[in-house]
Design a protein around this motif. Structure first.
Motif, mmCIF file in Angstrom:
data_model
loop_
_atom_site.group_PDB
_atom_site.id
_atom_site.type_symbol
_atom_site.label_atom_id
_atom_site.label_comp_id
_atom_site.label_asym_id
_atom_site.label_seq_id
_atom_site.Cartn_x
_atom_site.Cartn_y
_atom_site.Cartn_z
ATOM 1 N N ALA A 192 8.463 -2.074 5.762
ATOM 2 C CA ALA A 192 8.628 -0.960 4.826
ATOM 3 C C ALA A 192 9.618 -1.301 3.733
ATOM 4 O O ALA A 192 10.630 -1.971 3.983
ATOM 5 C CB ALA A 192 9.093 0.288 5.571
ATOM 6 N N GLN A 215 1.945 10.341 3.665
ATOM 7 C CA GLN A 215 2.103 8.892 3.687
ATOM 8 C C GLN A 215 3.387 8.413 4.362
ATOM 9 O O GLN A 215 3.425 7.302 4.909
ATOM 10 C CB GLN A 215 1.971 8.350 2.274
ATOM 11 N N TRP A 269 -4.332 7.020 4.417
ATOM 12 C CA TRP A 269 -4.960 6.602 5.673
ATOM 13 C C TRP A 269 -6.179 5.725 5.455
ATOM 14 O O TRP A 269 -6.406 4.769 6.207
ATOM 15 C CB TRP A 269 -5.322 7.824 6.508
ATOM 16 N N ALA A 329 4.643 -1.296 3.393
ATOM 17 C CA ALA A 329 4.440 0.153 3.328
ATOM 18 C C ALA A 329 5.341 0.765 2.265
ATOM 19 O O ALA A 329 6.568 0.660 2.338
ATOM 20 C CB ALA A 329 4.731 0.773 4.696
ATOM 21 N N PRO A 348 5.200 4.452 0.803
ATOM 22 C CA PRO A 348 4.600 5.794 0.708
ATOM 23 C C PRO A 348 5.021 6.518 -0.565
ATOM 24 O O PRO A 348 6.155 6.370 -1.037
ATOM 25 C CB PRO A 348 5.132 6.502 1.956
ATOM 26 N N THR A 392 0.820 -1.211 0.000
ATOM 27 C CA THR A 392 0.000 0.000 0.000
ATOM 28 C C THR A 392 0.852 1.259 0.000
ATOM 29 O O THR A 392 1.982 1.268 0.496
ATOM 30 C CB THR A 392 -0.934 0.018 1.230
ATOM 31 N N ASN A 398 2.505 8.193 7.972
ATOM 32 C CA ASN A 398 1.696 6.998 8.194
ATOM 33 C C ASN A 398 2.547 5.737 8.174
ATOM 34 O O ASN A 398 2.308 4.798 8.953
ATOM 35 C CB ASN A 398 0.598 6.897 7.137
ATOM 36 N N ARG A 399 3.515 5.691 7.278
ATOM 37 C CA ARG A 399 4.406 4.522 7.230
ATOM 38 C C ARG A 399 5.069 4.297 8.580
ATOM 39 O O ARG A 399 5.126 3.175 9.088
ATOM 40 C CB ARG A 399 5.481 4.709 6.164
ATOM 41 N N MET A 451 2.623 2.804 10.970
ATOM 42 C CA MET A 451 2.304 1.418 10.635
ATOM 43 C C MET A 451 3.412 0.458 11.041
ATOM 44 O O MET A 451 3.158 -0.645 11.534
ATOM 45 C CB MET A 451 2.065 1.302 9.124
ATOM 46 N N VAL A 489 -4.867 2.315 4.869
ATOM 47 C CA VAL A 489 -4.323 1.763 6.120
ATOM 48 C C VAL A 489 -5.456 1.194 6.973
ATOM 49 O O VAL A 489 -5.386 0.056 7.474
ATOM 50 C CB VAL A 489 -3.549 2.827 6.913
ATOM 51 N N CYS A 499 0.110 3.742 1.767
ATOM 52 C CA CYS A 499 -0.013 4.278 3.131
ATOM 53 C C CYS A 499 -0.971 5.459 3.228
ATOM 54 O O CYS A 499 -0.877 6.247 4.185
ATOM 55 C CB CYS A 499 1.345 4.654 3.733
#
Length: 488
Positions: A416, A400, A378, A393, A395, A374, A403-404, A407, A381, A376
């Protein structure tokens, strides 16, 4: 005149923001013992419009008659007056141009209890103030991003250079892991971009709201929630606004009779795959790559040996910085023209590549899906969390990268990818290794799968009748009704 006690919602343009607001509306209407009210959702016209939005609005209007939509007259997207400016700056200018439409709409609606706005729609607060309507923010990202943006005015005061130029500098905000300055959210990267000043204005107004609703749940981001509650991200603010963690709100699955041929093909193909064997790759409604990067992803998937369902969007130009498709007219393309020669034939027994779109909520909840690559965003997520699917992850833009970190380091549901500094390029070898790590019996893969299932159960509990998110939303509604809040 619209004669009803009404809650007015005002999302930013784009399907992701609209879906989040609609889900908020549905949960408000489902609350037990709530005072009867209707909901009106204000929609702009002229930016990020797409036929899928109209079909979505029609579906919601039909199935939820207490939710109505008020579409503004078309407003032209300003070109920037001859100066070069970011897309974010243009979008913010477009939203600000709709302030007169907001005021006109609010004057049409009788007995407005509250106006709930997206952060990017802060320009609506003056119209609401003139009509003495209380304003709340609905923060469609998580608590980590709320903490960062609330702290942004303080970062602005502490720094003089643009984040994009601060190579080797890490930014630390309460409730967040350290983040390399050039990976900060795009609208605040460049002090010379008009978007930066707009974001500063938005974030300075956050503590002035009557309250902030956040599309997350307390148990998902406890570190950020604590930072917000302790006021660490609101320095200099005597009384930060109450914050309500009310999620996770995700899009509802499409009804089977409304599904497109492509979506039915995806689900039919998944039906034939073994349990938890498929890695699903999708980079949001607008995320895209260069042809070079697409070929590296293909190489990594092929070498990994794992089954895959891959959503591919029209590629961007080589060396183009923007990793987003914005013009719907440019979404059409031929898959064979952007993937390695023979790739689809060689992988046809274990892979499916689809153009542009897949029914993501249904895909992620399918028994055969065991991993999710994804961007990332939201919404994605939360969809992964609700489905209990571990993630990779990757981004691309906006918030993003923040967010990574959440996560990987706090939620612990993702691994990641290693991205090249500067352009974020990811090699085929890296794709291969991360897919294997997540999908095979590695220690990290097992840990991510176990943690994902735990968070899935926690998400379900948060939205249950006595869950934390349900209680917080009920508390908000009770403040509108002038009654006591629910306590544990």
């Amino acid at each position: 005149m619209i004669e009803a006690t009404t809650i007015v919602l005002y999302p930013a343009p784009g399907i992701g923001h609209i879906v989040s607001m609609v889900e908020l509306a549905k949960h408000l209407l489902l609350l037990k013992n709530q005072q009867h009210f209707s909901i009106t959702i204000l929609l702009t016209t002229g930016l990020l419009d797409h036929p899928s939005i109209e079909s979505y609005i029609h579906r919601i209007s039909t199935s939820h008659p207490s939710i109505s939509f008020l579409r503004f007259p078309a407003v032209a997207v300003a070109a920037g007056g001859g100066i070069t400016q970011s897309y974010a700056a243009t979008a913010f200018q477009f939203i600000k141009s709709n302030a007169v439409n907001v005021e006109s709409a609010l004057r049409q609606i009788s007995t407005v209890k509250a106006l709930i706005i997206d952060l990017f729609c802060t320009s609506a607060i003056d119209a609401a103030a003139a009509l003495r309507i209380p304003v709340y923010y609905f923060f469609t990202s998580g608590a980590g991003m709320l903490s960062l943006y609330s702290y942004f005015p303080e970062l602005h005061r502490k720094t003089t250079a643009s984040f994009k130029d601060m190579k080797g500098v890490e930014i630390v905000a309460p409730g967040n892991a350290a983040l390399s300055a050039p990976l900060m959210p795009e609208p605040i990267l460049d002090r010379d971009d008009p978007a930066y000043r707009e974001m500063l204005y938005f974030c300075e107004n956050l503590p002035k709201a009557k309250g902030i609703l956040v599309n997350t749940f307390r148990e998902l981001e406890p570190v950020a929630v604590k930072a917000v509650e302790e006021g660490a991200c609101f320095p200099g603010t005597q009384r930060p606004p109450p914050v309500y963690y009310i999620g996770p709100y995700i899009a509802e699955p499409q009804q089977s009779d409304e599904a497109t041929r492509d979506s039915k093909e995806c689900l039919s193909w998944l039906d034939k795959q073994p349990s938890r064997s498929v890695v699903y790759l999708c980079f949001g409604s607008r995320g895209t790559f260069s042809v070079t990067q697409l070929k590296e992803i293909a190489k990594g998937l092929e070498k990994s040996g794992h089954r895959f369902l891959w959503v591919v969007k029209r590629p961007m130009e080589e060396h183009q910085e923007m990793k987003q498709v914005r013009d719907p007219a440019k979404w059409e393309f031929e898959l064979d023209s952007v993937l390695p020669r023979g790739f689809m034939e060689r992988t046809k027994e274990r892979g499916l590549v689809v153009r542009s779109w897949a029914p993501q909520v249904e895909v992620l909840s399918h028994e055969s899906v065991g991993g999710f690559v994804t961007h990332c965003g939201w919404n994605s997520v939360l969809e992964g969390v609700v489905a209990g699917v571990p993630m990779i992850a990757w981004p691309l833009y906006a918030e993003q990268h923040v967010n990574r970190n959440v996560m990987v380091e706090e939620m612990r549901v993702a691994v990641a990818v290693e991205q090249r500094e500067g352009d974020g390029f990811v090699s085929g070898e890296e794709v291969e290794q991360r897919v294997k790590e997540l999908m095979e019996e590695s220690e990290r893969g097992r840990e991510r799968r176990k943690r994902s299932l735990k968070l899935k159960n926690m998400a379900q509990a948060a939205l249950g009748e006595s869950g934390s998110s349900t209680k917080e939303l009920a508390n908000l509604v009770q403040t509108w009704n002038g009654t006591e809040s629910i306590t544990d």
